[in-house]
Design a protein around this motif. Structure first.
Motif, PDB file in Angstrom:
ATOM      1  N   LYS A  60       0.846  -1.205   0.000  1.00  0.00           N
ATOM      2  CA  LYS A  60       0.000   0.000   0.000  1.00  0.00           C
ATOM      3  C   LYS A  60       0.876   1.248   0.000  1.00  0.00           C
ATOM      4  O   LYS A  60       1.965   1.257   0.581  1.00  0.00           O
ATOM      5  N   PRO A  61       0.392   2.340  -0.622  1.00  0.00           N
ATOM      6  CA  PRO A  61       1.101   3.611  -0.482  1.00  0.00           C
ATOM      7  C   PRO A  61       0.983   4.119   0.953  1.00  0.00           C
ATOM      8  O   PRO A  61       0.089   3.714   1.701  1.00  0.00           O
ATOM      9  N   VAL A  62       1.907   5.009   1.324  1.00  0.00           N
ATOM     10  CA  VAL A  62       1.970   5.507   2.704  1.00  0.00           C
ATOM     11  C   VAL A  62       2.052   7.031   2.695  1.00  0.00           C
ATOM     12  O   VAL A  62       2.866   7.608   1.960  1.00  0.00           O
ATOM     13  N   ILE A  63       1.209   7.674   3.502  1.00  0.00           N
ATOM     14  CA  ILE A  63       1.321   9.111   3.744  1.00  0.00           C
ATOM     15  C   ILE A  63       2.222   9.308   4.957  1.00  0.00           C
ATOM     16  O   ILE A  63       2.031   8.663   5.993  1.00  0.00           O
ATOM     17  N   LEU A  64       3.209  10.187   4.820  1.00  0.00           N
ATOM     18  CA  LEU A  64       4.157  10.446   5.897  1.00  0.00           C
ATOM     19  C   LEU A  64       4.038  11.890   6.365  1.00  0.00           C
ATOM     20  O   LEU A  64       4.072  12.820   5.546  1.00  0.00           O
ATOM     21  N   SER A  65       3.890  12.077   7.671  1.00  0.00           N
ATOM     22  CA  SER A  65       3.918  13.427   8.243  1.00  0.00           C
ATOM     23  C   SER A  65       4.961  13.465   9.348  1.00  0.00           C
ATOM     24  O   SER A  65       5.036  12.556  10.176  1.00  0.00           O
ATOM     25  N   LEU A  66       5.787  14.506   9.326  1.00  0.00           N
ATOM     26  CA  LEU A  66       6.831  14.702  10.323  1.00  0.00           C
ATOM     27  C   LEU A  66       6.424  15.867  11.221  1.00  0.00           C
ATOM     28  O   LEU A  66       6.246  16.996  10.743  1.00  0.00           O
ATOM     29  N   VAL A  67       6.268  15.599  12.502  1.00  0.00           N
ATOM     30  CA  VAL A  67       5.793  16.590  13.462  1.00  0.00           C
ATOM     31  C   VAL A  67       6.530  16.365  14.781  1.00  0.00           C
ATOM     32  O   VAL A  67       7.367  15.468  14.886  1.00  0.00           O
ATOM     33  N   TYR A  68       6.246  17.192  15.784  1.00  0.00           N
ATOM     34  CA  TYR A  68       6.568  16.782  17.149  1.00  0.00           C
ATOM     35  C   TYR A  68       5.328  17.010  17.990  1.00  0.00           C
ATOM     36  O   TYR A  68       4.569  17.953  17.785  1.00  0.00           O
ATOM     37  N   VAL A  99      -0.865   5.466   7.075  1.00  0.00           N
ATOM     38  CA  VAL A  99      -0.373   6.795   7.458  1.00  0.00           C
ATOM     39  C   VAL A  99       0.680   6.622   8.545  1.00  0.00           C
ATOM     40  O   VAL A  99       0.472   5.885   9.513  1.00  0.00           O
ATOM     41  N   LEU A 100       1.818   7.302   8.363  1.00  0.00           N
ATOM     42  CA  LEU A 100       2.895   7.307   9.357  1.00  0.00           C
ATOM     43  C   LEU A 100       3.092   8.732   9.854  1.00  0.00           C
ATOM     44  O   LEU A 100       3.400   9.634   9.061  1.00  0.00           O
ATOM     45  N   THR A 101       2.891   8.947  11.131  1.00  0.00           N
ATOM     46  CA  THR A 101       3.209  10.229  11.754  1.00  0.00           C
ATOM     47  C   THR A 101       4.393   9.990  12.676  1.00  0.00           C
ATOM     48  O   THR A 101       4.316   9.156  13.582  1.00  0.00           O
ATOM     49  N   VAL A 102       5.494  10.701  12.416  1.00  0.00           N
ATOM     50  CA  VAL A 102       6.743  10.450  13.136  1.00  0.00           C
ATOM     51  C   VAL A 102       7.201  11.731  13.816  1.00  0.00           C
ATOM     52  O   VAL A 102       7.280  12.795  13.177  1.00  0.00           O
ATOM     53  N   SER A 103       7.512  11.642  15.095  1.00  0.00           N
ATOM     54  CA  SER A 103       8.060  12.787  15.827  1.00  0.00           C
ATOM     55  C   SER A 103       9.545  12.945  15.513  1.00  0.00           C
ATOM     56  O   SER A 103      10.297  11.976  15.510  1.00  0.00           O
ATOM     57  N   PHE A 104       9.947  14.212  15.246  1.00  0.00           N
ATOM     58  CA  PHE A 104      11.373  14.455  15.025  1.00  0.00           C
ATOM     59  C   PHE A 104      12.046  15.007  16.284  1.00  0.00           C
ATOM     60  O   PHE A 104      13.195  15.481  16.227  1.00  0.00           O
ATOM     61  N   ASP A 105      11.370  14.927  17.432  1.00  0.00           N
ATOM     62  CA  ASP A 105      11.957  15.306  18.713  1.00  0.00           C
ATOM     63  C   ASP A 105      12.339  14.026  19.457  1.00  0.00           C
ATOM     64  O   ASP A 105      11.468  13.282  19.920  1.00  0.00           O
ATOM     65  N   PRO A 106      13.631  13.722  19.590  1.00  0.00           N
ATOM     66  CA  PRO A 106      14.044  12.458  20.212  1.00  0.00           C
ATOM     67  C   PRO A 106      13.697  12.368  21.696  1.00  0.00           C
ATOM     68  O   PRO A 106      13.780  11.277  22.279  1.00  0.00           O
ATOM     69  N   ARG A 107      13.285  13.471  22.306  1.00  0.00           N
ATOM     70  CA  ARG A 107      12.927  13.449  23.726  1.00  0.00           C
ATOM     71  C   ARG A 107      11.510  12.941  23.949  1.00  0.00           C
ATOM     72  O   ARG A 107      11.132  12.613  25.073  1.00  0.00           O
ATOM     73  N   GLU A 108      10.714  12.874  22.894  1.00  0.00           N
ATOM     74  CA  GLU A 108       9.309  12.509  23.065  1.00  0.00           C
ATOM     75  C   GLU A 108       9.145  11.004  23.238  1.00  0.00           C
ATOM     76  O   GLU A 108       9.959  10.206  22.765  1.00  0.00           O
ATOM     77  N   THR A 109       8.059  10.631  23.894  1.00  0.00           N
ATOM     78  CA  THR A 109       7.864   9.246  24.342  1.00  0.00           C
ATOM     79  C   THR A 109       6.670   8.597  23.641  1.00  0.00           C
ATOM     80  O   THR A 109       5.793   9.290  23.103  1.00  0.00           O
ATOM     81  N   PRO A 110       6.601   7.251  23.675  1.00  0.00           N
ATOM     82  CA  PRO A 110       5.425   6.561  23.140  1.00  0.00           C
ATOM     83  C   PRO A 110       4.119   7.007  23.804  1.00  0.00           C
ATOM     84  O   PRO A 110       3.063   6.978  23.166  1.00  0.00           O
ATOM     85  N   GLY A 111       4.187   7.410  25.071  1.00  0.00           N
ATOM     86  CA  GLY A 111       2.980   7.885  25.744  1.00  0.00           C
ATOM     87  C   GLY A 111       2.391   9.107  25.053  1.00  0.00           C
ATOM     88  O   GLY A 111       1.173   9.208  24.866  1.00  0.00           O
TER      89      GLY A 111
END
Length: 275
Positions: A60-68, A99-111
């Motif tokens: 499947k195609p994937v939509i990617l968004s980079l946020v924090y 859809v993949l939403t990925v945080s670009f802040d390495p300090r952020e947690t799965p919670g």
């Protein structure tokens, strides 16, 4: 300073002496057809270690968004714009695409990722399955984030005076093999554009014959991140439609033209008169 800034494609990342220092190196460099680092390791919203490639293993195609996730403004606007577009699609998250939403802040947690996922699945307001299994919110370490953002061409900067990140706004579409195929800029994304981008990225494996006709008439312009008309294709299509219509009209005229033996016959009074 707020947690980001809006950037359109022509000006993205431009060096300008009038721009505050944190924004000098912020922007998006298009990397069309770039391979995403599918072996990069992240954590999903449940804290499970995952490789990026496992979201590209379903064809499947994937939509990617980079946020924090703790962004005070722009990231939420990106996700609100994205979910608004997704709600207008007849395609379903988790069914025709991921859809993949990925945080670009390495300090952020799965919670934090889990909370954000709950918020936006509620906004999406579609049956929880397959959407819950198709929209993924990830966090990662600095190395994995760097590999992904560099592959995408996403440049951002941390401002310690505000404890926030300066960044541009866009969402990307990738093929089922993990190659970047489309960039859509800003914080609002036209559903038609997203739909056509997903269809193209899937190599026409999703969508209808009408969608394929639209793709014949419109093409993706990387400079604007939008679809524009293919003038020559529209003219060709118009010519084909005209010829088909003209041929159909001729067929009808020939079919219904009275034959010589079917000409109007004279009445009895015209032949023999009255008795």
């Amino acid at each position: 300073m707020q947690g980001g800034y809006y950037a359109g494609p022509p000006e993205v990342g431009r060096q300008d002496g009038n721009v505050p220092n944190p924004l000098q190196n912020v922007g998006i460099d298009q990397r069309l057809n770039e391979q995403l680092p599918l072996d990069a390791v992240f954590r999903d919203e449940n804290g499970q270690q995952v490789k990026l490639g496992q979201y590209f293993s379903h064809g499947k195609p994937v939509i990617l968004s980079l946020v924090y996730y703790e962004c005070p403004m722009l990231c939420n606007q990106v996700l609100i714009g994205l979910v608004g577009s997704l709600k207008a699609l007849t395609f379903d998250v988790g069914k025709e695409f991921e859809v993949l939403t990925v945080s670009f802040d390495p300090r952020e947690t799965p919670g934090l990722a889990r909370q954000k996922k709950s918020t936006f699945l509620t906004r999406y307001d579609r049956p929880s399955a397959p959407a819950a299994a198709g929209w993924h919110f990830l966090t990662g370490d600095e190395n994995s984030i760097k590999r992904l953002t560099e592959a995408v061409g996403f440049r951002y900067a941390y401002d310690p005076t505000t404890n926030q990140f300066a960044h541009a706004s866009a969402v990307m579409v990738a093929t089922p093999e993990g190659r970047l195929s489309h960039y859509f800029y800003g914080i609002e994304y036209a559903p038609k554009e997203i739909r056509l981008g997903l269809i193209e990225a899937s190599d026409n494996k999703i969508g209808s014959p009408v969608d394929r006709l639209l793709l014949y008439c419109y093409h993706y312009d990387p400079a604007t991140g939008k679809y524009g008309a293919r003038v020559m294709n529209i003219l060709r299509l118009g010519g084909v439609i005209f010829l088909i219509g003209f041929a159909a009209m001729l067929f009808v005229l020939i079919r219904w033209k009275p034959h010589a033996g079917e000409m109007e016959r004279p009445t009895t009074s015209e032949v023999g008169g009255t008795a």
